[in-house]
Design an enzyme around this catalytic site. Sequence first.
Site, PDB file in Angstrom:
ATOM      1  N   THR A  96      42.052 -25.088 -30.822  1.00 31.43           N
ATOM      2  CA  THR A  96      42.942 -25.330 -29.547  1.00 31.43           C
ATOM      3  C   THR A  96      44.068 -25.332 -29.911  1.00 31.43           C
ATOM      4  O   THR A  96      44.481 -25.961 -30.720  1.00 31.43           O
ATOM      5  CB  THR A  96      42.113 -26.514 -28.886  1.00 31.43           C
ATOM      6  N   LYS A 171      40.432 -23.094 -21.819  1.00 33.01           N
ATOM      7  CA  LYS A 171      40.045 -24.236 -22.566  1.00 33.01           C
ATOM      8  C   LYS A 171      41.534 -24.988 -21.969  1.00 33.01           C
ATOM      9  O   LYS A 171      40.225 -26.591 -22.242  1.00 33.01           O
ATOM     10  CB  LYS A 171      40.459 -23.738 -24.041  1.00 33.01           C
ATOM     11  N   LYS A 239      47.023 -34.148 -28.448  1.00 36.83           N
ATOM     12  CA  LYS A 239      47.188 -33.233 -28.971  1.00 36.83           C
ATOM     13  C   LYS A 239      47.210 -32.274 -27.672  1.00 36.83           C
ATOM     14  O   LYS A 239      47.935 -31.219 -27.450  1.00 36.83           O
ATOM     15  CB  LYS A 239      46.410 -32.271 -29.715  1.00 36.83           C
TER      16      LYS A 239
HETATM   17  N1  LIG Z   1      35.573 -31.757 -32.716  1.00 36.24           N
HETATM   18  C1  LIG Z   1      34.941 -31.194 -31.739  1.00 36.24           C
HETATM   19  O1  LIG Z   1      34.650 -31.657 -30.782  1.00 36.24           O
HETATM   20  C2  LIG Z   1      36.485 -29.953 -30.780  1.00 36.24           C
HETATM   21  C3  LIG Z   1      35.424 -29.791 -30.304  1.00 36.24           C
HETATM   22  C4  LIG Z   1      36.243 -28.302 -29.368  1.00 36.24           C
HETATM   23  C5  LIG Z   1      37.495 -27.942 -29.915  1.00 36.24           C
HETATM   24  N2  LIG Z   1      37.845 -27.968 -31.678  1.00 36.24           N
HETATM   25  C6  LIG Z   1      38.649 -28.299 -31.768  1.00 36.24           C
HETATM   26  O2  LIG Z   1      38.750 -26.959 -33.038  1.00 36.24           O
HETATM   27  C7  LIG Z   1      39.935 -27.299 -33.827  1.00 36.24           C
HETATM   28  C8  LIG Z   1      38.937 -28.161 -35.190  1.00 36.24           C
HETATM   29  O3  LIG Z   1      38.543 -28.821 -34.924  1.00 36.24           O
HETATM   30  P1  LIG Z   1      37.565 -30.117 -35.550  1.00 36.24           P
HETATM   31  O4  LIG Z   1      37.358 -30.817 -35.079  1.00 36.24           O
HETATM   32  O5  LIG Z   1      36.783 -28.474 -37.222  1.00 36.24           O
HETATM   33  O6  LIG Z   1      39.252 -30.142 -36.696  1.00 36.24           O
HETATM   34  P2  LIG Z   1      38.968 -31.338 -37.883  1.00 36.24           P
HETATM   35  O7  LIG Z   1      37.606 -31.697 -38.823  1.00 36.24           O
HETATM   36  O8  LIG Z   1      40.156 -32.356 -38.119  1.00 36.24           O
HETATM   37  O9  LIG Z   1      38.791 -29.789 -39.371  1.00 36.24           O
HETATM   38  C9  LIG Z   1      40.430 -29.128 -39.011  1.00 36.24           C
HETATM   39  C10 LIG Z   1      39.976 -27.721 -40.605  1.00 36.24           C
HETATM   40  O10 LIG Z   1      41.381 -27.369 -40.688  1.00 36.24           O
HETATM   41  C11 LIG Z   1      42.445 -27.566 -41.941  1.00 36.24           C
HETATM   42  N3  LIG Z   1      43.828 -27.587 -41.873  1.00 36.24           N
HETATM   43  C12 LIG Z   1      44.137 -28.121 -40.606  1.00 36.24           C
HETATM   44  N4  LIG Z   1      45.707 -28.403 -40.688  1.00 36.24           N
HETATM   45  C13 LIG Z   1      45.317 -27.204 -42.048  1.00 36.24           C
HETATM   46  C14 LIG Z   1      46.662 -27.037 -42.563  1.00 36.24           C
HETATM   47  N5  LIG Z   1      48.399 -27.445 -42.652  1.00 36.24           N
HETATM   48  N6  LIG Z   1      46.557 -26.219 -43.440  1.00 36.24           N
HETATM   49  C15 LIG Z   1      45.292 -25.674 -44.195  1.00 36.24           C
HETATM   50  N7  LIG Z   1      44.159 -25.637 -43.221  1.00 36.24           N
HETATM   51  C16 LIG Z   1      44.805 -27.076 -42.283  1.00 36.24           C
HETATM   52  C17 LIG Z   1      41.638 -28.697 -42.093  1.00 36.24           C
HETATM   53  O11 LIG Z   1      41.485 -28.404 -43.857  1.00 36.24           O
HETATM   54  P3  LIG Z   1      41.591 -29.652 -44.538  1.00 36.24           P
HETATM   55  O12 LIG Z   1      39.472 -30.057 -44.363  1.00 36.24           O
HETATM   56  O13 LIG Z   1      41.967 -29.533 -45.303  1.00 36.24           O
HETATM   57  O14 LIG Z   1      42.155 -30.709 -44.103  1.00 36.24           O
HETATM   58  C18 LIG Z   1      40.034 -28.207 -41.913  1.00 36.24           C
HETATM   59  O15 LIG Z   1      39.677 -27.411 -42.046  1.00 36.24           O
HETATM   60  C19 LIG Z   1      41.180 -28.322 -32.946  1.00 36.24           C
HETATM   61  O16 LIG Z   1      41.720 -27.434 -32.653  1.00 36.24           O
HETATM   62  C20 LIG Z   1      40.087 -29.053 -32.424  1.00 36.24           C
HETATM   63  O17 LIG Z   1      40.587 -29.261 -31.443  1.00 36.24           O
HETATM   64  C21 LIG Z   1      37.249 -29.273 -32.015  1.00 36.24           C
END
Ligand SMILES: NC(=O)c1ccc[n+]([C@@H]2O[C@H](COP(=O)([O-])OP(=O)(O)OC[C@H]3O[C@@H](n4cnc5c(N)ncnc54)[C@H](OP(=O)(O)O)[C@@H]3O)[C@@H](O)[C@H]2O)c1
Length: 289
Positions: A96, A171, A239
């Site tokens: 997102t 979104k 965010k």
């Molecule tokens: N969680 C939900 O319910 C949900 C629902 C819909 C949409 N989303 C969206 O989907 C996306 C991911 O969400 P999530 O919940 O999966 O987040 P998350 O669990 O915090 O995972 C983020 C991922 O991105 C990686 N990452 C972050 N910064 C980075 C960087 N600078 N370089 C390389 N890798 C990096 C992290 O690596 P590390 O493991 O090393 O930290 C991890 O693999 C976001 O944009 C969020 O808004 C989330």
Amino acid sequence: MKLAFIGLGVMGYHMAGHLQNAKHKVTVYNRTAAKADAWVSAHHGRAAPSPREAVKGAKIVFCCVGDDRDLCSVLLGPDGAFAGMEKDAVLVDNTTASALIARELAAEGEKQGIHFMDAPVSGGEAGAISGTLSVMCGGQGDVFARAKPVIDVFARAVTLMGPVGSGQLTKMANQTCIAGLLQGLSEAIHFSLKAGLDANLVLDVISKGAAQSWQMDNRGETMVNDEFEFGFAVDWMRKDLNIVLAEAERSGASMPVTALVDQFYKDVQSMGGGRWDTSSLIRRLTKNG
Ligand SMILES: NC(=O)c1ccc[n+]([C@@H]2O[C@H](COP(=O)([O-])OP(=O)(O)OC[C@H]3O[C@@H](n4cnc5c(N)ncnc54)[C@H](OP(=O)(O)O)[C@@H]3O)[C@@H](O)[C@H]2O)c1
């Protein structure tokens, strides 16, 4: 099909798993290597030490990281995915992020003959685990047609909304609905408790009428019980709302309630709730009893 997946967080870990389980050959990259190792053990795929190496030979590359800045760090630069992708390969971005960064990355990819499609998802961790996400896409029709059958393995709906950026704009509409709705739901539960009603009974009755919502069905009871250590984090919601409000300023859309709820979420962050589920908005109302 040979695929790559960058970003094995709460969402990406399961999405990449569905792709591998559907008999695609998936190579993953995750900044924290331990998560990639765990994924390889669970799914018998492969891991690579950089995005550039992960994408070698992949026809479609998926990416699901945090925000605009994270996207640039995994896609651009000498170790970024673009540096290793083949001409005519497709980058499907499930992060997102802003519509602006989607357009910028699409233009950057085009210089190398790489196709870019923004494809943010809705449905939460539960949707990622069950493979029932809703995916809103922005890109060219022929690129969408190539990617859709592959995306289908972790989605129940995959829709092309228009050119690059349109998925992110959709979104933003999704997050706007959730923000306003959760404040209304918080006030209704708070009101019911103050009025001396059985709040769970109130939810049971009104969820069978016009007030029903996904949030009411899936979060109502935990809101009454004051439980928030799960779900979609307040930090992520802020965010997203900041992206919405910046886009609204550009387009001239009026978003007074969204702007207010964003400030309410700021209060929740200062209460220590950055990682609490977004339904924790009610804690602002109940904190003084
Ligand atoms: N969680 C939900 O319910 C949900 C629902 C819909 C949409 N989303 C969206 O989907 C996306 C991911 O969400 P999530 O919940 O999966 O987040 P998350 O669990 O915090 O995972 C983020 C991922 O991105 C990686 N990452 C972050 N910064 C980075 C960087 N600078 N370089 C390389 N890798 C990096 C992290 O690596 P590390 O493991 O090393 O930290 C991890 O693999 C976001 O944009 C969020 O808004 C989330």
